[in-house]
Scaffold this motif. Sequence first.
Motif, mmCIF file in Angstrom:
data_model
loop_
_atom_site.group_PDB
_atom_site.id
_atom_site.type_symbol
_atom_site.label_atom_id
_atom_site.label_comp_id
_atom_site.label_asym_id
_atom_site.label_seq_id
_atom_site.Cartn_x
_atom_site.Cartn_y
_atom_site.Cartn_z
ATOM 1 N N LYS A 37 -3.572 2.219 5.876
ATOM 2 C CA LYS A 37 -3.188 0.813 5.733
ATOM 3 C C LYS A 37 -1.745 0.607 5.285
ATOM 4 O O LYS A 37 -1.291 -0.525 5.162
ATOM 5 N N LYS A 38 -1.034 1.689 5.065
ATOM 6 C CA LYS A 38 0.362 1.557 4.670
ATOM 7 C C LYS A 38 1.184 0.986 5.835
ATOM 8 O O LYS A 38 1.027 1.407 6.979
ATOM 9 N N ILE A 51 0.859 -1.183 0.000
ATOM 10 C CA ILE A 51 0.000 0.000 0.000
ATOM 11 C C ILE A 51 0.901 1.240 0.000
ATOM 12 O O ILE A 51 1.759 1.383 0.871
ATOM 13 N N LYS A 52 0.691 2.107 -0.961
ATOM 14 C CA LYS A 52 1.587 3.264 -1.136
ATOM 15 C C LYS A 52 1.380 4.349 -0.085
ATOM 16 O O LYS A 52 2.336 4.988 0.355
ATOM 17 N N TRP A 53 0.148 4.559 0.313
ATOM 18 C CA TRP A 53 -0.126 5.600 1.307
ATOM 19 C C TRP A 53 -1.451 5.315 2.015
ATOM 20 O O TRP A 53 -2.165 4.387 1.659
ATOM 21 N N GLY A 54 -1.736 6.125 3.032
ATOM 22 C CA GLY A 54 -2.983 5.961 3.777
ATOM 23 C C GLY A 54 -2.780 5.192 5.069
ATOM 24 O O GLY A 54 -1.669 4.793 5.429
ATOM 25 N N GLY A 78 3.121 -1.045 -6.118
ATOM 26 C CA GLY A 78 2.424 -0.183 -5.169
ATOM 27 C C GLY A 78 0.991 0.065 -5.601
ATOM 28 O O GLY A 78 0.723 0.350 -6.776
ATOM 29 N N VAL A 79 0.068 -0.062 -4.650
ATOM 30 C CA VAL A 79 -1.348 0.159 -4.940
ATOM 31 C C VAL A 79 -1.949 1.024 -3.845
ATOM 32 O O VAL A 79 -1.366 1.190 -2.768
ATOM 33 N N THR A 80 -3.110 1.566 -4.117
ATOM 34 C CA THR A 80 -3.814 2.346 -3.097
ATOM 35 C C THR A 80 -4.763 1.472 -2.291
ATOM 36 O O THR A 80 -5.087 1.779 -1.147
ATOM 37 N N ALA A 81 -5.199 0.357 -2.906
ATOM 38 C CA ALA A 81 -6.083 -0.603 -2.221
ATOM 39 C C ALA A 81 -6.080 -1.899 -3.024
ATOM 40 O O ALA A 81 -5.772 -1.907 -4.216
ATOM 41 N N TYR A 82 -6.414 -2.991 -2.350
ATOM 42 C CA TYR A 82 -6.490 -4.289 -3.025
ATOM 43 C C TYR A 82 -7.922 -4.543 -3.484
ATOM 44 O O TYR A 82 -8.876 -4.282 -2.744
#
Length: 474
Positions: free
Chosen positions: A62-63, A57-60, A95-99
């Motif tokens: 959950k990173k 996860i790139k950010w947020g 890298g993703v923002t969410a799965y």
Amino acid sequence: MGIMIRYFRQIYKTFNYRFQRCYFTYNDEDVNIQEFISRELKLEKTGHQVLVIQPYIKWGVKKDRATTPEIKLAESESLINTLRDWKVRDSMKIGVTAYRRQTFLGPGSIDNIAMKIKQDQRITAVFISTNVLKPIQHQQLEHFFKVPVYDRYLIVIQIFREHAFTKEAKLQVALAEVPYMWSRIRGLQENYADRLGTEAGQIALSSNMVIDDKKDLLKEYEKKLKKSVNKLRSHREHLRNSRKNKNLPIVAVVGYTNTGKTSLVKALSGDSDMSPKDCLFATLDVTVHGGLLPSNLKALYIDTIGFISDIPTGLMEPFVATLEDAMFADVIVHVRDVSHPNVDVQKEHVENTLKNLNINMDLLNSIISVANKIDCVENLQKDEDSIYVSCTKEIGLEELKAEIEKKIIQVTGRQILKIRVRTGQKEYEWLRSNTAVLEIENDGDFSIVKVIATKSDIDVFKHLFIYKTKSKSL
């Protein structure tokens, strides 16, 4: 006519199979469940050339801020390299923002992976280094990639299978596979439910009968395994009671996988038969090794299975029967690999796992922290809470033995006593055979023997050589 005969034969075969499954112990039951397990776990007789994908996860919120994608990728590659005949062909960090629920990864990432596989025909499998993929995600990714897809659960299971040599280890690995198999069956049911009302509805309904068979097989299989595990727990308890009756202090050595637990046990016990390996999950069985502490006090060292992060708790649950030996130890030694860049995260993971085992708080609070592989680190910054050692270079081992002995005396109620006995007589020889003798001073025909003894040792000594002597004189 021939077509009709074959048709009725098939009906009879199907009915007869289901009849036997319901009312008799079907001879091929074990074969059927093993075929099902092999297919769902993607067990291979030969290895794979693997493309390793490390998602993050790139950010947020959950990173994962405790580590980096590079460190996680290195551990993922180590998992593959631990397997015999498996090789890392290539690797990617994504890298993703969410799965995503259906495909886990986004379409752009999937296209990039599919292109890499197409360009390199030697890639025969993909390892998505995540805890566990949902059945629908597995199905979708394999559809896009055209090669088998593995998650961390599947890869660790392959490693467990390779390293399980005893019946006990194989039993625990088999039980660890069961939750995954149930998740596959639930996934099949969900897929069929989605298809009802479509043109494939009739096929879905008929296929559901196959799912029922699989559920029946798995239920019976799980029942057998749990029965065997209960026997294993009883056996473990018997062994623990046997060791307890011998009144020998027990030291459990725990730690993250591949931190040097087996090497440390070998160094402390002097057991030349032990063969430490530089790989993940080299130890699946509890092994017990006797050794002497500085005062000649005998101790038993227990080597345990290593911990690892980012895998389902269900995968490790069957090994609680193994880790229970740590729960009943007198002293726990926690080994860390200080040369590893993720050493602090590994330390926290092991500590949290031990807390979840409901280990006695006094035992948890008295854990001896050992920093291993100091010979692999330059400009090492030490703290006061750890003992720094190198098992291979035999650095710091005497200091560690002294600390273990000190803890054992504290927690087991042992006492350091001086006892005056006749030199060479029965009481003298009994002390030398049954207690840890620190030193002996000559005093004419007598010897002053300084020993470490338990309360039961003292009670037995008094009964044999004091109370009996008094009763005889009377």
